[in-house]
Design an enzyme around this catalytic site. Structure first.
Site, mmCIF file in Angstrom:
data_model
loop_
_atom_site.group_PDB
_atom_site.id
_atom_site.type_symbol
_atom_site.label_atom_id
_atom_site.label_comp_id
_atom_site.label_asym_id
_atom_site.label_seq_id
_atom_site.Cartn_x
_atom_site.Cartn_y
_atom_site.Cartn_z
ATOM 1 N N MET A 79 0.806 -1.215 0.000
ATOM 2 C CA MET A 79 0.000 0.000 0.000
ATOM 3 C C MET A 79 0.848 1.279 0.000
ATOM 4 S SD MET A 79 -3.012 -1.127 2.682
ATOM 5 C CE MET A 79 -3.997 0.350 2.376
ATOM 6 N N HIS A 80 0.171 2.382 -0.250
ATOM 7 C CA HIS A 80 0.676 3.742 -0.027
ATOM 8 C C HIS A 80 1.685 4.239 -1.070
ATOM 9 C CE1 HIS A 80 -1.176 2.930 3.791
ATOM 10 N NE2 HIS A 80 -0.172 2.202 4.240
ATOM 11 N N ASP A 235 -2.592 -5.086 0.278
ATOM 12 C CA ASP A 235 -2.098 -6.413 0.667
ATOM 13 C C ASP A 235 -2.764 -6.970 1.913
ATOM 14 O OD1 ASP A 235 -0.864 -4.503 2.265
ATOM 15 O OD2 ASP A 235 1.178 -5.133 1.791
#
Length: 483
Positions: A79-80, A235
């Protein structure tokens, strides 16, 4: 029919092929590296993800004849990450990853803006996407001005697969641009970091269709017919789908590179003051909360490298019988910390060392320090009224029964160990691909794995570890004063 789950990880890409009953047929993995141009920076070239995917598909196509019957794909990703594209869809710079800490000052400023936490449901952590774009605007203005689209890693693979700019809710919830309660982009949050709605991908639920596999890829892969690509998931949301954590009371603890304690929630109940993450789940009308520590199994891996041993050798030396806390204490803040401290600059250390300290003492201290850090997350989740009566343990660190019992003792709840097999993010992504392409009920396919063992708290040591945990908290406070 078969379905493909793609797990785009920080160190490699894993592809899993399942049949129409969700049973694994086969998998393959391709590795790549992250770059660290400066201390605290972490980047990857998205071209490496595409090369890894192409290689994985080539191997899978040649190895498993059932691949030719592919009808659905789901992508899970770390992520991110900020993947920036220009007007032509070309990548402008390496993706800044989730564990990059360069934008801690920008994150702190965004977090202080009135209404940001209320809309996003979260603290603006340095690893989130919005502060990365603030950093780019100040340090790479030519890149910022050329940015037409910002995609998370999984969304970039969706773009490669479908040619469409599309992202799912669970992944997008970690940007600080999403109104997590309403499950839509927030103009207010976007404006706070000088971004526009047209720079965002189209939003879909993780179990809905995001697009169709491009004809060129379908031909290259040797496929006929329509292949649906699902919205996919971040995830951890995908891992929750892989172990069947959809409803209130279900969750898992992951002893991977980072440490995650996740609880599925039936409603939206943000509590940013706890530093717990509150994100959309991969299914409509569901959310999840999690506490995150940045160095879990990575702490053990670090110590293993320092001592010249394998992690499994270090933990095997401890046996299976839980001992009372040792004199040596380890603070597991090798890369800063998220829950509950939101501190990018704190660093770890050993205390209580003596001339008689052994390698076994240090190993125990590392395991205890990580377990104490996860207890921080457990308490933070409890403060949001999340209740986990049993927790599934996953990740490489769960192979150590000693570690699992230690965590169970500190949580005061049993930890369940799944039987060998598939239950991670790749399986969760494949399940999302199946739901999107067939319309099968999520409740019928997103089910828990077979449990082969259940580890219960070590009652005789519970009081000692509770005392040890309080000492750990005091040690953190002392470390903050020094640093």
């Amino acid at each position: 029919m078969t379905f493909l789950g793609i797990d785009l990880g920080t160190s490699g890409l894993r592809a899993l092929l399942v049949d129409e009953d969700g049973a694994p047929i086969g998998s393959t993995e391709q590795l790549y590296n992250a770059a660290h141009p400066q201390q605290g920076w972490s980047e990857q070239d998205p071209a490496d993800w595409v090369m890894a995917l192409d290689a994985a598909i080539s191997e899978m196509r040649d190895t498993y004849p059932a691949f030719s019957r592919l009808r659905g794909i789901g992508v899970a990703g770390h992520m991110h990450g900020a993947t920036l594209l220009d007007n032509s869809g070309d990548v402008l710079r390496p993706c800044i990853l989730w564990n990059d800490q360069r934008s801690h000052a920008e994150a702190a400023k965004l977090d202080k803006i009135k209404g940001v936490r209320d809309l996003s449901g979260n603290i603006v952590f340095p690893g989130f996407t919005a502060p990365k774009l603030k950093w780019i605007s100040r340090n790479e203005p030519e890149i910022f001005n050329a940015t037409a689209k910002v995609l998370l890693p999984a969304a970039y693979l969706n773009y490669y697969l479908t040619g469409e700019y599309v992202a799912d809710m669970s992944d997008s919830a970690g940007t600080s641009w999403l109104d997590v309660g309403k499950r839509e982009w927030s103009d207010y949050l976007l404006d706070a970091s000088n971004m526009r709605r047209d720079q965002m991908p189209r939003l879909v639920e993780g179990s809905d269709a995001a697009g169709v596999l491009r004809k060129e890829l379908a031909q290259d892969w040797g496929l006929g017919g329509t292949v649906i690509v699902a919205g996919g998931a971040g995830d951890n949301a995908a891992a929750a789908c892989g172990i069947g954590a959809l409803d209130e009371g279900q969750g898992f603890v992951s002893l991977g590179t980072s440490g995650v304690l996740l609880a599925a929630r039936d409603g939206y109940q943000p509590a940013p003051e706890t530093a717990v993450h509150t994100f959309c789940h991969a299914m409509p009308g569901r959310w999840y909360q999690m506490g995150v520590m940045l160095s879990a199994a990575d702490s053990l891996n670090w110590f293993a490298r320092m001592s010249g041993q394998k992690p499994s050798e270090l933990t095997a030396d401890l046996g299976d019988v839980l001992h009372a806390p040792g004199e040596v204490r380890f603070l597991p803040y090798l890369s800063g910390e998220r829950t509950p401290h939101n501190d990018a600059e704190i660093r770890g250390g050993f205390t209580g060392l003596s001339a008689g300290t052994t390698r076994e003492d240090l190993t125990r201290a590392v395991l205890e320090g990580v377990a104490y850090g996860l207890r921080d997350s457990y308490d933070a989740l409890a403060a949001t009224d999340a209740r986990l009566e049993k927790i599934i343990a996953i990740g490489g660190g769960s192979a150590s029964r000693y570690w699992v019992q230690l965590i169970s003792t500190l949580f005061g709840v049993p930890l369940q160990l799944p039987a060998s097999g598939e239950f991670g993010a790749a399986l969760g992504a494949a399940r999302l691909g199946m739901i999107a392409s067939t319309g099968v009920s999520p409740e019928g396919i997103v089910t828990p794995p077979e449990i082969y063992d259940e580890v219960h708290p070590g009652g005789a040591q519970s009081a000692a570890f509770e005392e040890g945990y309080q000492g750990f908290r005091e040690a953190y406070a002392g470390l903050k004063q020094i640093q």
